[in-house]
Design a protein around this motif. Sequence first.
Motif, PDB file in Angstrom:
ATOM      1  N   GLY A 261       0.879  -1.167   0.000  1.00  0.00           N
ATOM      2  CA  GLY A 261       0.000   0.000   0.000  1.00  0.00           C
ATOM      3  C   GLY A 261       0.910   1.209   0.000  1.00  0.00           C
ATOM      4  O   GLY A 261       1.834   1.299  -0.814  1.00  0.00           O
ATOM      5  N   THR A 262       0.686   2.137   0.938  1.00  0.00           N
ATOM      6  CA  THR A 262       1.575   3.289   1.060  1.00  0.00           C
ATOM      7  C   THR A 262       2.971   2.803   1.457  1.00  0.00           C
ATOM      8  O   THR A 262       3.982   3.182   0.887  1.00  0.00           O
ATOM      9  CB  THR A 262       1.015   4.256   2.134  1.00  0.00           C
ATOM     10  OG1 THR A 262      -0.329   4.540   1.791  1.00  0.00           O
ATOM     11  CG2 THR A 262       1.813   5.538   2.194  1.00  0.00           C
ATOM     12  N   GLY A 301       4.028   2.119  -2.056  1.00  0.00           N
ATOM     13  CA  GLY A 301       3.413   3.022  -3.028  1.00  0.00           C
ATOM     14  C   GLY A 301       3.788   4.485  -2.824  1.00  0.00           C
ATOM     15  O   GLY A 301       3.722   5.282  -3.764  1.00  0.00           O
ATOM     16  N   ASN A 305       4.167   7.432  -5.533  1.00  0.00           N
ATOM     17  CA  ASN A 305       3.548   8.762  -5.404  1.00  0.00           C
ATOM     18  C   ASN A 305       4.582   9.857  -5.672  1.00  0.00           C
ATOM     19  O   ASN A 305       4.295  10.856  -6.325  1.00  0.00           O
ATOM     20  CB  ASN A 305       2.986   8.997  -3.998  1.00  0.00           C
ATOM     21  CG  ASN A 305       1.878   8.047  -3.638  1.00  0.00           C
ATOM     22  OD1 ASN A 305       1.506   7.196  -4.430  1.00  0.00           O
ATOM     23  ND2 ASN A 305       1.357   8.171  -2.440  1.00  0.00           N
ATOM     24  N   TYR A 327      -2.352   7.555 -12.012  1.00  0.00           N
ATOM     25  CA  TYR A 327      -1.448   6.438 -11.700  1.00  0.00           C
ATOM     26  C   TYR A 327      -1.522   5.369 -12.784  1.00  0.00           C
ATOM     27  O   TYR A 327      -0.507   4.806 -13.185  1.00  0.00           O
ATOM     28  CB  TYR A 327      -1.767   5.862 -10.316  1.00  0.00           C
ATOM     29  CG  TYR A 327      -1.257   6.772  -9.219  1.00  0.00           C
ATOM     30  CD1 TYR A 327       0.061   6.683  -8.784  1.00  0.00           C
ATOM     31  CD2 TYR A 327      -2.071   7.744  -8.664  1.00  0.00           C
ATOM     32  CE1 TYR A 327       0.559   7.536  -7.817  1.00  0.00           C
ATOM     33  CE2 TYR A 327      -1.590   8.611  -7.703  1.00  0.00           C
ATOM     34  CZ  TYR A 327      -0.275   8.502  -7.274  1.00  0.00           C
ATOM     35  OH  TYR A 327       0.216   9.358  -6.330  1.00  0.00           O
ATOM     36  N   ASN A 328      -2.732   5.131 -13.296  1.00  0.00           N
ATOM     37  CA  ASN A 328      -2.858   4.169 -14.395  1.00  0.00           C
ATOM     38  C   ASN A 328      -2.127   4.655 -15.641  1.00  0.00           C
ATOM     39  O   ASN A 328      -1.519   3.873 -16.359  1.00  0.00           O
ATOM     40  CB  ASN A 328      -4.333   3.933 -14.748  1.00  0.00           C
ATOM     41  CG  ASN A 328      -4.986   3.030 -13.727  1.00  0.00           C
ATOM     42  OD1 ASN A 328      -4.292   2.354 -12.962  1.00  0.00           O
ATOM     43  ND2 ASN A 328      -6.302   3.027 -13.692  1.00  0.00           N
ATOM     44  N   GLY A 411      -3.120  -4.629  -1.505  1.00  0.00           N
ATOM     45  CA  GLY A 411      -2.677  -3.231  -1.487  1.00  0.00           C
ATOM     46  C   GLY A 411      -2.829  -2.564  -2.839  1.00  0.00           C
ATOM     47  O   GLY A 411      -2.962  -3.231  -3.873  1.00  0.00           O
ATOM     48  N   GLY A 412      -2.796  -1.230  -2.837  1.00  0.00           N
ATOM     49  CA  GLY A 412      -3.049  -0.418  -4.030  1.00  0.00           C
ATOM     50  C   GLY A 412      -2.124  -0.729  -5.201  1.00  0.00           C
ATOM     51  O   GLY A 412      -2.537  -0.627  -6.364  1.00  0.00           O
ATOM     52  N   PHE A 413      -0.901  -1.111  -4.932  1.00  0.00           N
ATOM     53  CA  PHE A 413       0.098  -1.347  -5.981  1.00  0.00           C
ATOM     54  C   PHE A 413      -0.341  -2.449  -6.947  1.00  0.00           C
ATOM     55  O   PHE A 413      -0.077  -2.375  -8.142  1.00  0.00           O
ATOM     56  CB  PHE A 413       1.420  -1.734  -5.312  1.00  0.00           C
ATOM     57  CG  PHE A 413       2.613  -1.780  -6.227  1.00  0.00           C
ATOM     58  CD1 PHE A 413       3.348  -0.626  -6.494  1.00  0.00           C
ATOM     59  CD2 PHE A 413       3.028  -2.969  -6.804  1.00  0.00           C
ATOM     60  CE1 PHE A 413       4.456  -0.667  -7.324  1.00  0.00           C
ATOM     61  CE2 PHE A 413       4.140  -3.022  -7.630  1.00  0.00           C
ATOM     62  CZ  PHE A 413       4.854  -1.869  -7.894  1.00  0.00           C
ATOM     63  N   SER A 416      -2.994  -2.428 -10.276  1.00  0.00           N
ATOM     64  CA  SER A 416      -2.673  -2.246 -11.694  1.00  0.00           C
ATOM     65  C   SER A 416      -2.089  -3.534 -12.259  1.00  0.00           C
ATOM     66  O   SER A 416      -1.405  -4.289 -11.561  1.00  0.00           O
ATOM     67  CB  SER A 416      -1.678  -1.100 -11.882  1.00  0.00           C
ATOM     68  OG  SER A 416      -0.391  -1.492 -11.484  1.00  0.00           O
TER      69      SER A 416
HETATM   70  P1  ADP Z   1      -2.825   2.273   2.253  1.00  0.00           P
HETATM   71  O1  ADP Z   1      -1.632   1.565   2.766  1.00  0.00           O
HETATM   72  O2  ADP Z   1      -2.738   3.746   2.535  1.00  0.00           O
HETATM   73  O3  ADP Z   1      -4.136   1.640   2.585  1.00  0.00           O
HETATM   74  P2  ADP Z   1      -3.403   1.474  -0.525  1.00  0.00           P
HETATM   75  O4  ADP Z   1      -3.415  -0.007  -0.357  1.00  0.00           O
HETATM   76  O5  ADP Z   1      -4.679   2.175  -0.820  1.00  0.00           O
HETATM   77  O6  ADP Z   1      -2.648   2.210   0.667  1.00  0.00           O
HETATM   78  O7  ADP Z   1      -2.363   1.787  -1.711  1.00  0.00           O
HETATM   79  C1  ADP Z   1      -1.989   3.107  -1.997  1.00  0.00           C
HETATM   80  C2  ADP Z   1      -0.804   3.095  -2.945  1.00  0.00           C
HETATM   81  O8  ADP Z   1      -1.166   2.438  -4.163  1.00  0.00           O
HETATM   82  C3  ADP Z   1      -0.378   4.481  -3.317  1.00  0.00           C
HETATM   83  O9  ADP Z   1       0.748   4.878  -2.559  1.00  0.00           O
HETATM   84  C4  ADP Z   1      -0.089   4.409  -4.824  1.00  0.00           C
HETATM   85  O10 ADP Z   1       1.268   4.709  -5.130  1.00  0.00           O
HETATM   86  C5  ADP Z   1      -0.388   2.987  -5.210  1.00  0.00           C
HETATM   87  N1  ADP Z   1      -1.159   2.959  -6.461  1.00  0.00           N
HETATM   88  C6  ADP Z   1      -2.282   3.636  -6.744  1.00  0.00           C
HETATM   89  N2  ADP Z   1      -2.681   3.374  -8.031  1.00  0.00           N
HETATM   90  C7  ADP Z   1      -1.760   2.512  -8.544  1.00  0.00           C
HETATM   91  C8  ADP Z   1      -1.586   1.887  -9.812  1.00  0.00           C
HETATM   92  N3  ADP Z   1      -2.432   2.095 -10.812  1.00  0.00           N
HETATM   93  N4  ADP Z   1      -0.511   1.067  -9.966  1.00  0.00           N
HETATM   94  C9  ADP Z   1       0.362   0.853  -8.961  1.00  0.00           C
HETATM   95  N5  ADP Z   1       0.248   1.436  -7.748  1.00  0.00           N
HETATM   96  C10 ADP Z   1      -0.788   2.245  -7.544  1.00  0.00           C
END
Ligand code: ADP
Length: 514
Positions: A261-262, A301, A305, A327-328, A411-413, A416
């Motif tokens: 994630g972050t 992530g 960012n 980000y995409n 997680g966000g990463f 994609s």
């Molecule tokens: P948190 O730990 O805050 O819950 P998330 O799981 O929501 O975080 O993930 C957030 C991270 O995902 C961001 O720091 C960002 O860099 C990354 N992110 C967002 N969109 C994409 C993407 N399309 N591809 C890869 N990474 C992404």
Amino acid sequence: MDYIVGIDIGTTSTKALLYDLNGKIYAKANIGYHLYQDLPDMAEEDPDDIFNATLSAIQEVVTKAKRTDGKVIAISWSAQQHSLIALDENYKPLTRTITWADNRAEKYAREYKENGKGMFVYQHTGLPIHPMGPFYKLLWLQAEHPEICEKTAYWVGIKEYIIWRYTNVLAEETSMAAATGLLNMRSVDWDDEVLKLVNVKRSQLPDLVETTHAIVGIRSEYAKVMGIPDDVKVVMGATDGALSTIGVGALETGTLAINIGTSAAVRSFVDKPIVDPKARLYCYPIMNGKYLVGGPINSGGIVFNWAHDAMFTGVQETAKMLKSSSYNLLTEIAKTVPAGSAGLLFHPYLGGERAPLWDANARGSFFGLNRNHTRAHMVRAVLEGIVFNLYMTTLALTEVTGDPKDILVAGGFVQSSLGRQIMADVYEHEITIPDSYESGCLAAMYLAKMSLGLESDLTNIVNYIGKEKKYEPNEENFAAYRALIPIFIRLSRELATEYQSIADFQRHFPTLYK
Ligand code: ADP
């Protein structure tokens, strides 16, 4: 129908979810708070802000869900690890909550690394030698703020403080106690030799209880505000690290739970305490013969960012025009260059690093730049660098857990397709993305069910997790990654000798931060 609130005290916000006993979600709330960073290396939060956030979050889910067919019977907790608060004899905070991200104990962690005492603490408690640990924060406070220590009657973390505010009971469960670096990981009791080093008495620490321990009843004024009965059970729960591992169903040794994630983390459960000879991994007892071993990683992530903001100004407008996320768009740009970014490597240590380097002074770098490299190579190298660093930590982990059986990634990463592909290709392994929404809150809810006698062990958590998706590695990309990863690893050793000098320079020329 009865209901359970699963609540997670995160670093930036508190999330609460209202579940029924089958794990169905009825309402969610997310309330943020301020992180105080006004001094170098400081990262504090106001315990009252966090208490108010928990109160409002529970009130919000109860109000939103409008359940009239039953009542909330339990509140169960997940929380950030490694926080420290000094309380006076009337349980009033003498400090804010000093979070895991606070690095002011860096000097003391470094001293302990150099004089060998840090290894002693690690071998007893499983806490790596790093300023994030309450043990090192205590060394710093004793040395630089003795006036606070003299007045301190109790040392607690944020979860213990919040539960005390609701119940008037000061207790700490195993997993959170382990993350302080004061708990002996074999006896699962406070470690007297370690306590002596920081001049802390057992009477200054909360009573130790199990993760499924429940305190019955909360103060009626709070119950009234939240709209729940005052005989609700407050279930201790566990650390966010332990619960997010349980909440994706990674219960067996060798099933890796990875989150990007972050920040990022790689974890696995093992059935006995282990110590890594190089102290790269933590090891904390969690419950009944289950120990969590893993590495927390700063460079997730948040580094992507940075690349997004620093190298691609204006990308948001383009994304808006194309009706895409910026980000995409960046991952689409990164896809235009081949795996390995034509030999451009990126070390992602923009904010120091915990696992695998454990060096708060580590800094980032591009290596291998030549005139043919473009921003597309740079952004792909950033994404690959995040994963190489995660892989380096995983190598340390699999030395103790054996080859991975399953790799669960959240997680966000990995939202994609490129993020997922780089993960699968670097690991040369199928990866599984569990469809587990807010895994920390989900596992907290599950611990409440165990506490209520509705589940006997962790096995059935898998029934609460949605469908998984699997992604395969692409063999064409292996060759480049196999060649680059050893260079990435060797390079981090070479650069380690200069991290301190460049970090010192940056501290002495603070205009760099403007
Ligand atoms: P948190 O730990 O805050 O819950 P998330 O799981 O929501 O975080 O993930 C957030 C991270 O995902 C961001 O720091 C960002 O860099 C990354 N992110 C967002 N969109 C994409 C993407 N399309 N591809 C890869 N990474 C992404």
